[in-house]
Design an enzyme around this catalytic site. Structure first.
Site, PDB file in Angstrom:
ATOM      1  N   ASP A  55       0.815  -1.207   0.000  1.00 20.85           N
ATOM      2  CA  ASP A  55       0.000   0.000   0.000  1.00 20.85           C
ATOM      3  C   ASP A  55       0.854   1.265   0.000  1.00 20.85           C
ATOM      4  O   ASP A  55       1.973   1.272   0.508  1.00 20.85           O
ATOM      5  CB  ASP A  55      -0.886   0.041   1.251  1.00 20.85           C
ATOM      6  CG  ASP A  55      -1.971  -1.015   1.249  1.00 20.85           C
ATOM      7  OD1 ASP A  55      -2.012  -1.844   0.313  1.00 20.85           O
ATOM      8  OD2 ASP A  55      -2.780  -1.027   2.199  1.00 20.85           O
ATOM      9  N   HIS A  58       3.728  -2.080   3.182  1.00 21.44           N
ATOM     10  CA  HIS A  58       3.648  -0.714   2.671  1.00 21.44           C
ATOM     11  C   HIS A  58       4.975  -0.344   2.008  1.00 21.44           C
ATOM     12  O   HIS A  58       6.029  -0.456   2.642  1.00 21.44           O
ATOM     13  CB  HIS A  58       3.361   0.278   3.801  1.00 21.44           C
ATOM     14  CG  HIS A  58       2.027   0.079   4.449  1.00 21.44           C
ATOM     15  ND1 HIS A  58       1.796  -0.942   5.361  1.00 21.44           N
ATOM     16  CD2 HIS A  58       0.852   0.747   4.303  1.00 21.44           C
ATOM     17  CE1 HIS A  58       0.529  -0.883   5.761  1.00 21.44           C
ATOM     18  NE2 HIS A  58      -0.056   0.127   5.138  1.00 21.44           N
TER      19      HIS A  58
END
Length: 215
Positions: free
Chosen positions: A35, A185
């Site tokens: 992400d 992430h």
């Protein structure tokens, strides 16, 4: 740091069964997701590590980061990974109206489709709500627009600067099973943990005959 769960409880999955939490299978397939990118240097580092294991992943990209880093975004696509919508400005659905949230998601879709014309022709697009926070009305609207909403089975918590890199690794290895969707992430904030964890996750799971698939 506010509390969060590492392994999504089966009760949560049943209560919100219109969201996708995992992809059960008997073939030891797992689904790595990243992400908040694309991020200079960090996303490219991730791509290099994935290449080493012929691993495919899914990148839930922020629209403004796509606009700022189009070359890196294109590289994700060229390497055969999947792209998901993560809003244009990383909006918290609980703190924004449905109208504003959908508008911001559309801005991200425009950024994706401008650099990936195939995106426009997909029957099913994928979306992950930032922070995992989305109102039922927002989710309904996105599904009506052809999106599948992807949550997660395992949260690495690489974003949490208060945990050790070893704890972050344990979060993944102790909770992953066939069908797990795992969240990392590719962001500057997470990189201290990600740099340690991702190579070890790839090595350990590959040695245990897992394959890494895109959603």
């Amino acid at each position: 740091m506010k509390p969060y769960w590492i392994k999504t409880n089966s009760i949560i999955k049943r209560l919100f069964s219109n969201l996708i939490w995992d992809i059960p299978n008997q073939e030891k397939k797992i689904y790595l997701t990243f992400d908040d990118g694309p991020t200079p240097e960090i996303t490219e580092w991730v791509l290099t590590k994935l290449d080493k294991y012929n691993a495919k992943a899914t990148f839930f990209c922020i629209g403004k980061n796509i606009a700022a880093n189009p070359e890196i975004f294109s590289k994700i696509i060229e390497k055969g990974h999947s792209i998901g919508n993560h809003t244009y400005n990383h909006l918290n659905g609980w703190k924004n109206s449905t109208i504003e949230y959908i508008k911001n998601t559309q801005l991200c879709e425009n950024s994706i489709s401008n650099l990936n014309s195939e995106f426009l022709h997909l029957k099913s697009k994928i979306f992950r709500p930032p922070y995992g926070k989305i109102k039922p009305a927002q989710a309904k609207k996105l599904r009506q627009q052809g999106y599948k909403i992807i949550m997660w089975d395992v949260l690495s918590a690489d974003f949490d600067t208060n945990i050790s890199k070893e704890k972050c690794l344990d979060n993944v290895l102790n909770n992953t099973q066939s069908g797990s969707i795992i969240v990392f992430h590719d962001s500057a904030k997470a990189f201290k943990n990600l740099e340690y964890v991702l190579p070890r996750v790839l090595e350990h799971l590959a040695q245990n005959n897992y394959s890494f698939e895109a959603i």
